[in-house]
Design a protein around this motif. Structure first.
Motif, PDB file in Angstrom:
ATOM      1  N   ARG A   1      47.715  30.673  42.017  1.00 25.91           N
ATOM      2  CA  ARG A   1      47.808  30.981  40.583  1.00 25.91           C
ATOM      3  C   ARG A   1      49.117  31.682  40.255  1.00 25.91           C
ATOM      4  N   LYS A   2      49.457  32.701  41.040  1.00 28.67           N
ATOM      5  CA  LYS A   2      50.649  33.481  40.751  1.00 28.67           C
ATOM      6  C   LYS A   2      51.917  32.664  40.994  1.00 28.67           C
TER       7      LYS A   2
ATOM      8  N   GLY B   1      43.312  39.624  40.217  1.00 27.93           N
ATOM      9  CA  GLY B   1      44.368  39.286  41.157  1.00 27.93           C
ATOM     10  C   GLY B   1      44.570  40.405  42.154  1.00 27.93           C
TER      11      GLY B   1
ATOM     12  N   HIS C   1      49.515  44.371  42.047  1.00 31.79           N
ATOM     13  CA  HIS C   1      50.189  43.834  40.860  1.00 31.79           C
ATOM     14  C   HIS C   1      50.052  44.789  39.672  1.00 31.79           C
TER      15      HIS C   1
ATOM     16  N   ASP D   1      45.401  45.126  33.796  1.00 31.03           N
ATOM     17  CA  ASP D   1      46.583  44.328  33.486  1.00 31.03           C
ATOM     18  C   ASP D   1      47.478  44.914  32.395  1.00 31.03           C
TER      19      ASP D   1
ATOM     20  N   TYR E   1      56.284  41.793  43.111  1.00 32.70           N
ATOM     21  CA  TYR E   1      55.743  41.646  41.768  1.00 32.70           C
ATOM     22  C   TYR E   1      56.693  42.224  40.721  1.00 32.70           C
TER      23      TYR E   1
ATOM     24  N   LYS F   1      52.420  30.324  38.020  1.00 29.02           N
ATOM     25  CA  LYS F   1      52.845  31.070  36.833  1.00 29.02           C
ATOM     26  C   LYS F   1      54.304  31.494  36.956  1.00 29.02           C
ATOM     27  N   HIS F   2      54.670  31.970  38.137  1.00 26.38           N
ATOM     28  CA  HIS F   2      56.060  32.391  38.348  1.00 26.38           C
ATOM     29  C   HIS F   2      57.016  31.215  38.162  1.00 26.38           C
TER      30      HIS F   2
ATOM     31  N   TRP G   1      44.727  33.582  44.472  1.00 26.69           N
ATOM     32  CA  TRP G   1      45.749  34.388  43.802  1.00 26.69           C
ATOM     33  C   TRP G   1      47.142  33.847  44.116  1.00 26.69           C
TER      34      TRP G   1
END
Length: 313
Positions: free
Chosen positions: A146-147, A218, A222, A192, A263, A150-151, A143
């Motif tokens: 990945r996060k 995730g 979040h 989500d 987040y 993406k950020h 996680w």
């Protein structure tokens, strides 16, 4: 396409789905951002169901969504029951789910008294907790990785946006200083898109959660960022209730609020980018929401947002 052509297409579609043989009525549903076409169908037995059609190229993803809905319903989550999934024609697939009767919580909550708003939140939080017990796979990357990736993609795009947040450097700095907190976080199923617009209320009671087409996985915390952007504006008491319901009636610890704030700050960056790319006509409304979140957190000098500091029920 005129009304008669639309009717003929719908009738032909129902004729190809065994579970809809002899259906009494089909009504298009236009609400939401999903690319799926949605219809409320009254079956011959009198009960209603939800028909979603989608591009056949999405079939693998839709099969996973269908299995997730079926498993969550089996575990006692108040969500639609999975009825059928299949191919409609060369271009389209379909998913058939039970229909949860009621109204969107987003519309109902402002009309309810304070105690009931909070109670709906308590029930929603309990359901979300149950949903987060589901594990849907082992991703190739953590996680955190990945996060973070993406950020960074959003940050790169943000720096090229013609419209920016006030005092954005303080927010970007807060994110950078707290990114390490994402390491070793739980990696569970995420709806989500868990917010009052996807919750159904009937007779002033929580009836269920809908629209799983944006499912992901995730850190469970979040999932709560929609409270800051959307739900708290509709009802702060619902939002408090959702958090307390998730934590079995209590308040979360400092780590929850740190992750929530991280987040939330990330979501402000991505929201600026997303709205200008996808819904530029709604940029002004989104920037107003972002400004409200900034004020709730004093540009993230405070972890617990202002809307949480009201009377607890």
């Amino acid at each position: 396409m005129d009304k008669q052509d639309t009717y003929d297409v719908l009738q032909e579609m129902m004729a190809k789905i065994p579970e809809l043989q002899g259906a009494l009525m089909i009504e298009p549903i236009h609400k939401g951002y999903s690319t799926d076409s949605k219809f409320k169908v009254q079956r011959s037995g009198g009960e209603s169901c939800l028909l979603r059609t989608y591009e056949w190229s999405q079939q693998t993803v839709k099969q996973t969504e269908y299995r997730i809905i079926a498993e969550l319903h089996r575990r006692g989550v108040r969500c639609p029951q999975a009825i059928a999934i299949g191919q409609l024609n060369e271009q389209q697939g379909y998913m058939l789910l039970s229909y949860i009767e009621g109204e969107d919580a987003e519309e109902v909550l402002p009309r309810m008294d304070e105690q009931k708003q909070w109670s709906i939140g308590i029930e929603a939080g309990g359901q979300l907790q149950r949903m987060h017990e589901l594990q849907i796979g082992e991703p190739a990357e953590s996680w955190y990785v990945r996060k973070s990736k993406k950020h960074q993609r959003y940050v790169d795009k943000y720096h090229h946006c013609p419209i920016r947040m006030r005092n954005d450097q303080a927010i970007l700095t807060f994110i950078e200083e707290n990114m390490k907190c994402m390491k070793n976080r739980p990696d569970r199923f995420q709806h989500d898109d868990f917010h009052p617009g996807n919750l159904i209320v009937k007779d002033e009671r929580f009836a269920g959660v809908i629209d799983f087409n944006r499912y992901d996985q995730g850190d469970p915390v979040h999932e709560f960022l929609k409270l800051g952007l959307f739900a708290s504006e509709t009802s702060a008491l619902y939002s408090i209730g959702q958090i307390q319901g998730y934590f079995n009636g209590g308040d979360p610890d400092e780590l929850f609020w740190r992750m929530y704030s991280l987040y939330m700050a990330m979501a402000l960056i991505s929201s600026v980018v997303w709205i200008q790319q996808v819904k530029p006509e709604e940029t002004e409304d989104m920037m107003a929401k972002i400004e409200r979140v900034r004020e709730d957190h004093d540009d993230f000098r405070r972890l617990i947002p202002r809307w949480y500091n009201v009377k607890n029920y």
